[in-house]
Design a protein around this motif. Structure first.
Motif, mmCIF file in Angstrom:
data_model
loop_
_atom_site.group_PDB
_atom_site.id
_atom_site.type_symbol
_atom_site.label_atom_id
_atom_site.label_comp_id
_atom_site.label_asym_id
_atom_site.label_seq_id
_atom_site.Cartn_x
_atom_site.Cartn_y
_atom_site.Cartn_z
ATOM 1 N N LEU A 1 -13.643 24.789 22.019
ATOM 2 C CA LEU A 1 -12.943 23.514 22.198
ATOM 3 C C LEU A 1 -11.729 23.619 23.109
ATOM 4 N N ILE A 2 -11.135 24.795 23.176
ATOM 5 C CA ILE A 2 -9.976 24.961 24.053
ATOM 6 C C ILE A 2 -10.384 24.679 25.491
ATOM 7 N N GLY A 3 -11.533 25.173 25.863
ATOM 8 C CA GLY A 3 -11.997 24.938 27.224
ATOM 9 C C GLY A 3 -11.061 25.529 28.254
ATOM 10 N N GLU A 4 -10.923 24.844 29.369
ATOM 11 C CA GLU A 4 -10.105 25.343 30.472
ATOM 12 C C GLU A 4 -8.665 24.851 30.417
ATOM 13 N N GLN A 5 -8.397 23.817 29.599
ATOM 14 C CA GLN A 5 -7.040 23.276 29.513
ATOM 15 C C GLN A 5 -6.690 22.979 28.064
ATOM 16 N N LEU A 6 -5.407 23.084 27.752
ATOM 17 C CA LEU A 6 -4.932 22.853 26.392
ATOM 18 C C LEU A 6 -3.544 22.232 26.462
ATOM 19 N N SER A 7 -3.391 21.059 25.865
ATOM 20 C CA SER A 7 -2.102 20.372 25.899
ATOM 21 C C SER A 7 -1.087 21.064 24.995
ATOM 22 N N ARG A 8 0.155 20.740 25.188
ATOM 23 C CA ARG A 8 1.232 21.292 24.362
ATOM 24 C C ARG A 8 1.024 20.907 22.896
ATOM 25 N N ALA A 9 0.657 19.661 22.636
ATOM 26 C CA ALA A 9 0.471 19.192 21.251
ATOM 27 C C ALA A 9 -0.682 19.920 20.562
ATOM 28 N N ARG A 10 -1.805 20.068 21.253
ATOM 29 C CA ARG A 10 -2.953 20.752 20.652
ATOM 30 C C ARG A 10 -2.662 22.231 20.430
ATOM 31 N N SER A 11 -1.972 22.862 21.374
ATOM 32 C CA SER A 11 -1.662 24.280 21.195
ATOM 33 C C SER A 11 -0.704 24.477 20.028
#
Length: 156
Positions: free
Chosen positions: A88-98
């Protein structure tokens, strides 16, 4: 005890802890009746507090025979949670999700409070000097590396 969303979240977590199956099945309308709220309030709690980043899968079917199934994902050394998260992380991860991922690691006592603070400090830093612009991509790579490191057998 806090607001309505907090009470609903706490109730659902308590019910999940009491089940041996690792999941619960509920009717949205019945749950709304228990808390004297509209079903959209239940949706809000599920959408914001029972996310994959926080260690839950929610299956929802609306309509007459509709139901909610909330599954608590395992988070062991070889837990399916780590595999799901990597995908689900994929190639990008927002600050909130991280940040939500780090909170989950802390909740499961995989990392300490101090380690969580260090990781959050690293993954949320947008003010470092330089011309780097793709912080979401960097966060994704960092979180994948963190999960890989945490799952290595020689660290246990």
């Amino acid at each position: 005890m806090g607001n309505l969303a907090d009470r609903i979240e706490e109730y659902l977590k308590r019910v999940l802890e009491q089940t041996s199956e690792g999941y619960i099945i509920l009717q949205r309308s019945e749950l709304a009746g228990v808390f004297a709220c509209v079903p959209s309030q239940i949706n809000y709690v599920l959408d914001t507090r029972f996310t994959v980043e926080r260690g839950y899968l929610v299956e929802s079917r609306r309509g007459g025979g509709g139901y909610l199934r909330i599954v608590r994902l395992g988070l062991g050394i070889e837990g399916e949670y780590q595999q799901v998260i990597r995908q689900l992380i994929g190639e990008q991860l927002s600050r909130a999700r991280s940040s939500a991922l780090v909170d989950r690691l802390l909740d499961e006592e995989i990392i300490t409070t101090r380690e969580a603070a260090i990781i959050k400090s690293i993954i949320s830093s947008n003010d470092l000097s330089g011309e780097f612009r793709d912080w979401d991509m960097l966060r994704a790579r960092l979180m994948k590396n963190i999960l890989t490191t945490l799952s290595r057998d020689d660290l246990v």
